[in-house]
Design a protein around this motif. Structure first.
Motif, PDB file in Angstrom:
ATOM      1  N   GLU A  29       0.919  -1.124   0.015  1.00 42.65           N
ATOM      2  CA  GLU A  29       0.014  -0.019   0.159  1.00 42.65           C
ATOM      3  C   GLU A  29       0.971   1.143   0.185  1.00 42.65           C
ATOM      4  O   GLU A  29       1.927   1.445  -0.733  1.00 42.65           O
ATOM      5  CB  GLU A  29      -0.821  -0.061   1.212  1.00 42.65           C
ATOM      6  N   ARG A  30       0.754   2.141   0.952  1.00 38.69           N
ATOM      7  CA  ARG A  30       1.297   3.332   1.083  1.00 38.69           C
ATOM      8  C   ARG A  30       2.988   3.388   1.502  1.00 38.69           C
ATOM      9  O   ARG A  30       2.846   2.517   2.862  1.00 38.69           O
ATOM     10  CB  ARG A  30       0.679   4.483   1.740  1.00 38.69           C
ATOM     11  N   GLU A  52       6.930   5.023   1.741  1.00 37.26           N
ATOM     12  CA  GLU A  52       7.883   6.107   1.111  1.00 37.26           C
ATOM     13  C   GLU A  52       9.268   5.852   1.558  1.00 37.26           C
ATOM     14  O   GLU A  52       9.746   5.071   2.298  1.00 37.26           O
ATOM     15  CB  GLU A  52       7.462   7.505   1.740  1.00 37.26           C
ATOM     16  N   VAL A  78       7.085   9.218  -2.284  1.00 34.14           N
ATOM     17  CA  VAL A  78       5.862   8.475  -1.696  1.00 34.14           C
ATOM     18  C   VAL A  78       5.090   7.675  -2.941  1.00 34.14           C
ATOM     19  O   VAL A  78       4.697   8.319  -3.773  1.00 34.14           O
ATOM     20  CB  VAL A  78       5.001   9.747  -1.076  1.00 34.14           C
ATOM     21  N   TRP A  79       4.826   6.592  -2.455  1.00 29.79           N
ATOM     22  CA  TRP A  79       4.042   5.634  -3.134  1.00 29.79           C
ATOM     23  C   TRP A  79       2.490   5.434  -2.497  1.00 29.79           C
ATOM     24  O   TRP A  79       2.853   5.297  -1.309  1.00 29.79           O
ATOM     25  CB  TRP A  79       4.567   4.352  -3.503  1.00 29.79           C
ATOM     26  N   GLU A  80       1.726   5.204  -3.313  1.00 26.30           N
ATOM     27  CA  GLU A  80       0.395   4.508  -3.044  1.00 26.30           C
ATOM     28  C   GLU A  80       0.087   3.253  -4.130  1.00 26.30           C
ATOM     29  O   GLU A  80       0.038   3.793  -5.382  1.00 26.30           O
ATOM     30  CB  GLU A  80      -0.635   5.601  -3.107  1.00 26.30           C
ATOM     31  N   SER A  93      -0.095   1.814  -9.155  1.00 26.67           N
ATOM     32  CA  SER A  93       0.868   2.642  -8.326  1.00 26.67           C
ATOM     33  C   SER A  93       0.987   4.079  -8.818  1.00 26.67           C
ATOM     34  O   SER A  93       0.922   4.320  -9.887  1.00 26.67           O
ATOM     35  CB  SER A  93       1.993   1.965  -8.185  1.00 26.67           C
TER      36      SER A  93
END
Length: 243
Positions: A184-185, A187, A192-194, A205
């Motif tokens: 999921e989320r 960093e 920052v990735w979601e 993503s």
């Protein structure tokens, strides 16, 4: 705020239902549209351009047919600011499509990337070409086959989204960097990735460069294809920009 909007496409035989929106394409885009030999690719292209132009036009107060896009030397599209008022706020986007799904991410900074993949088409044999040893190990150590597939596409979409955020595409070797393995989320020092499931059978993503002292939030919305191609554009207000 990162706005992420996606559309699940209908069967390609419904392309004719969307042709009323061709006026939103400029001459280059129309040429690209006509070069596609199969309807589903035409449908993907038109849907992506419509999502971008309708939403940016509403955001910046410009009729969508006047929104013009350009590409950098690596093919990343961006808004041509010559077509909008000088006082307009900065706005950037990135888009991706896979079989029957188109997704767009909007942000106020240029380092934004998004990738979506359909999870029924996978080939673990290509991992050495795109994943580092640690990333391959993360896929292989999953407990079930389904978990392996999900981890494969979580890492794949994060890598491609980052290459797009950098504006380099596959001119940037996927083996030259690593992405976080946590779900999921997540960093690291720079990004920052979601990662999420926009609809069953797909993984997406979004990545954005971190901003000092600012909390980055992601907000996702699914828009129906019928609403997108109708004359009623109220769908835009339902996903309008919020700080």
């Amino acid at each position: 705020m990162i706005k992420v909007i996606w559309v699940v496409l209908p069967d390609e035989d419904q392309l004719n239902d969307g042709l009323s929106k061709l006026y939103l394409l400029d001459s280059q885009e129309l040429n690209t549209f006509n070069q596609y030999k199969v309807n589903f690719k035409k449908l993907e292209f038109l849907t992506g351009r419509l999502l971008v132009k309708e939403w940016i036009g509403r955001r910046l107060g410009v009729p969508p047919q006047f929104i013009k896009l350009q590409k950098n030397v690596y093919g990343k599209p961006f808004l041509d600011y010559r077509c909008i008022p000088v006082s307009s706020p900065p706005l950037f986007f990135n888009l991706s499509n896979t079989k029957q799904l188109v997704i767009v991410a909007f942000h106020e900074r240029p380092e934004i990337g998004v990738d979506v993949e359909q999870t029924d088409a996978y080939d673990f044999n290509i991992m050495p070409q795109i994943f580092t040893e640690a990333e391959i190990e993360s896929v292989n150590e999953q407990n079930t086959h389904v978990d392996r597939i999900n981890e494969f596409f979580r890492l794949w979409t994060r890598k491609e989204a980052l290459m797009k955020a950098e504006g380099l595409g596959f001119s940037m070797s996927p083996l030259s960097f690593t992405v976080p393995i946590a779900p999921e989320r997540v960093e690291n020092a720079e990004y920052v990735w979601e990662t999420f499931v926009p609809t069953p059978g797909y993984i997406a993503s979004v990545v954005v460069r971190k901003e000092d002292g600012l909390s980055i939030q992601f907000e996702g919305h699914e828009i129906s294809w019928g609403d997108l191609f109708s004359r009623d554009i109220s769908w835009i207000d339902s996903v309008y920009w919020t700080k």
